[in-house]
Design an enzyme around this catalytic site. Sequence first.
Site, mmCIF file in Angstrom:
data_model
loop_
_atom_site.group_PDB
_atom_site.id
_atom_site.type_symbol
_atom_site.label_atom_id
_atom_site.label_comp_id
_atom_site.label_asym_id
_atom_site.label_seq_id
_atom_site.Cartn_x
_atom_site.Cartn_y
_atom_site.Cartn_z
ATOM 1 N N LYS A 1 -20.745 -14.390 -7.138
ATOM 2 C CA LYS A 1 -19.615 -14.727 -6.343
ATOM 3 C C LYS A 1 -19.828 -15.983 -5.647
ATOM 4 O O LYS A 1 -21.028 -15.974 -4.808
ATOM 5 C CB LYS A 1 -19.004 -13.610 -5.515
ATOM 6 C CG LYS A 1 -17.744 -13.478 -5.041
ATOM 7 C CD LYS A 1 -17.216 -12.203 -4.214
ATOM 8 C CE LYS A 1 -15.746 -12.280 -4.309
ATOM 9 N NZ LYS A 1 -15.292 -10.779 -3.718
ATOM 10 N N GLU B 1 -7.222 4.675 -2.122
ATOM 11 C CA GLU B 1 -6.426 4.826 -0.828
ATOM 12 C C GLU B 1 -5.952 6.369 -0.789
ATOM 13 O O GLU B 1 -5.843 7.013 0.287
ATOM 14 C CB GLU B 1 -5.010 4.108 -0.747
ATOM 15 C CG GLU B 1 -5.459 2.457 -0.610
ATOM 16 C CD GLU B 1 -5.877 1.644 -1.944
ATOM 17 O OE1 GLU B 1 -5.922 0.776 -1.698
ATOM 18 O OE2 GLU B 1 -5.831 2.268 -2.854
ATOM 19 N N ARG C 1 0.160 3.380 -1.377
ATOM 20 C CA ARG C 1 -0.562 3.842 -2.645
ATOM 21 C C ARG C 1 -0.983 5.457 -2.212
ATOM 22 O O ARG C 1 -1.426 6.051 -3.018
ATOM 23 C CB ARG C 1 -1.956 3.143 -2.903
ATOM 24 C CG ARG C 1 -1.518 1.734 -3.052
ATOM 25 C CD ARG C 1 -2.788 0.784 -3.525
ATOM 26 N NE ARG C 1 -2.581 0.296 -4.778
ATOM 27 C CZ ARG C 1 -3.444 -0.014 -5.652
ATOM 28 N NH1 ARG C 1 -4.743 -0.255 -5.128
ATOM 29 N NH2 ARG C 1 -3.279 -0.357 -6.893
#
Length: 619
Positions: free
Chosen positions: A284, A370, A398
């Site tokens: 990244k 979640e 969610r």
Amino acid sequence: MTLDISKYPTLALANEPNELRTLPKEALPKLCEELRTYLLNSVSKSSGHLASGLGTVELTVALHYVYNTPFDRLIWDVGHQAYPHKILTGRRDRMSTIRQKNGLHPFPWREESDYDTLSVGHSSTSISAALGMAICAEKEGKSRKVVSVIGDGAITGGMAFEAMNHAGGIHPDMLVILNDNEMSISENVGALNNHLAQLLSGNFYTSIREGGKKVLSGLPPIKELVKKTEEHLKGMVVPGTMFEELGFNYIGPVDGHDVVELVKTLKNMRELNGPQFLHVMTKKGKGHEPAEKDPIGYHAVPKFDPTDDTLPKSTSGKPTFSKIFGDFLCDMAEQDPKLMAITPAMREGSGMVRFSKEFPEQYFDVAIAEQHAVTLASGMAIGGYHPIVAIYSTFLQRGYDQLIHDVAIMNLPVMFAIDRAGLVGADGQTHQGAFDLSFLRCIPNIVVMTPSDENECRQMLYTGHQHRGPSAVRYPRGSGTGAVLDDTFNELPIGKGRIIRKGQNVAILNFGTLLPYAREAAEKLDATIADMRFVKPLDKALVLKLARSHDVIVTLEENVIAGGAGSAVTEFLMKEKCIKPVLNLGLPDEFVHQGTQQELHTELGLDAEGIERAIRDYL
């Protein structure tokens, strides 16, 4: 400002994938180098997501080089990493507009390009969508290929495994690529991720044979351990076992920054039948040293100078609501050793970095899960502890079933600190916190609070934490008003609002942080203002009092009007047979596009001028 493409001669030859595919394979490393520089220079001028895209440059080039997009379907999970994809699919010259009003969408968006097959914004959805497309492609019989790219953070979401389990059962032709950069927005956590990090990193084992029969050699102690515990060697130490058990042919890990090798691997895999899984290792922030060192800090960046080693600091001087929450957590944990704080992979965004370091035993990051976060909290509440779930408004959607079934029905003392409520701005439709008041208000047992400033937020968080049932405090993205914080915690009386200003004829019932706009409008109209504080339970006595002493009631909220706080006021007045004109001001019945918060408030008539104009028109 569009960058001068003449400085990127190879990239200039690949404005669309069909042009990219005419380039010789030897030109691809140079193309990747220019694409990475273009991305860095572009985002530094426009602001936006950076580190993820820097890591996927070679993978993006290889995918469009090998696959016949847009006929072949390419699905990006979440889409933070899709900026190179946008640059290569005809949108290069509009990259300076990304995340801005009327500009390019921050994520892949179907209305924007034929190359964007799935409109995204929330994680862990790509494999389910890819499976649906693969099933249809098979029925279509035109040899259409389907590829899903998912990150190592997103793959921790339950949906990803539900989809892979289904795919392994019905065996469609599809490719799932795990883009493993060992770093989602927050550090990945959990046993699954430890499994990925250790077994799939490439450092843990010494030699791999391709295909499904990979074995580990040269590590007798591990073999002895396996024997002793009567575990299969394969189940313990082979990288692809987990995915092979789900019915996928696992290949990898491979170097995600060697574009030539990636092209070879993808060409081979393109011809394989059945569900395929390619594990790609990337870095990244690749190519920009500060982003490589701090991929979290460089995940989403403001405008910055690429030659500097640091990003510019916020200049507002006022604390964000997220910081107010983080400070509350630390202060409250000093008093309450039973406080437990839970986040679904949003430690930085939710202002919990300090808390996670100072109170590690009371801090739980559950990864992108979640539903689990909500029911975990219910288990803690049953266990006699005091859980707080820090969650973005759109992410709480969610966990809605769990909120109802596992918290509210049992009337458990779980508090939801709902960040990013209302308009978030640049992230657009998928992230606007437009619906939480509507979907919370209809649930029995829950207390719903809407602070108008930082001090109100702090006191409401305390009030919710003391409450012995479910509660929610919703607050917006960004800085507060500069309100002075009380030295002590004060528990607010549940369901009681307050009069802020006394006026004539018009009463504005404010729910939340639009209060400064309401004050400005009220001064010009000589209107009364009530800061209602609670959406549920509603301060019915105050509503009736104002309805009986004013000609018009105006409700104001940063939530959809449908089913929101204003609807609660109207429903109550009708039930009381108090016939009074009520003007509901809030978000419209549409998905609100991107733009700055100020731009959107103005456009939707929720700034001071818009509120005043709407009331005058109504009168």
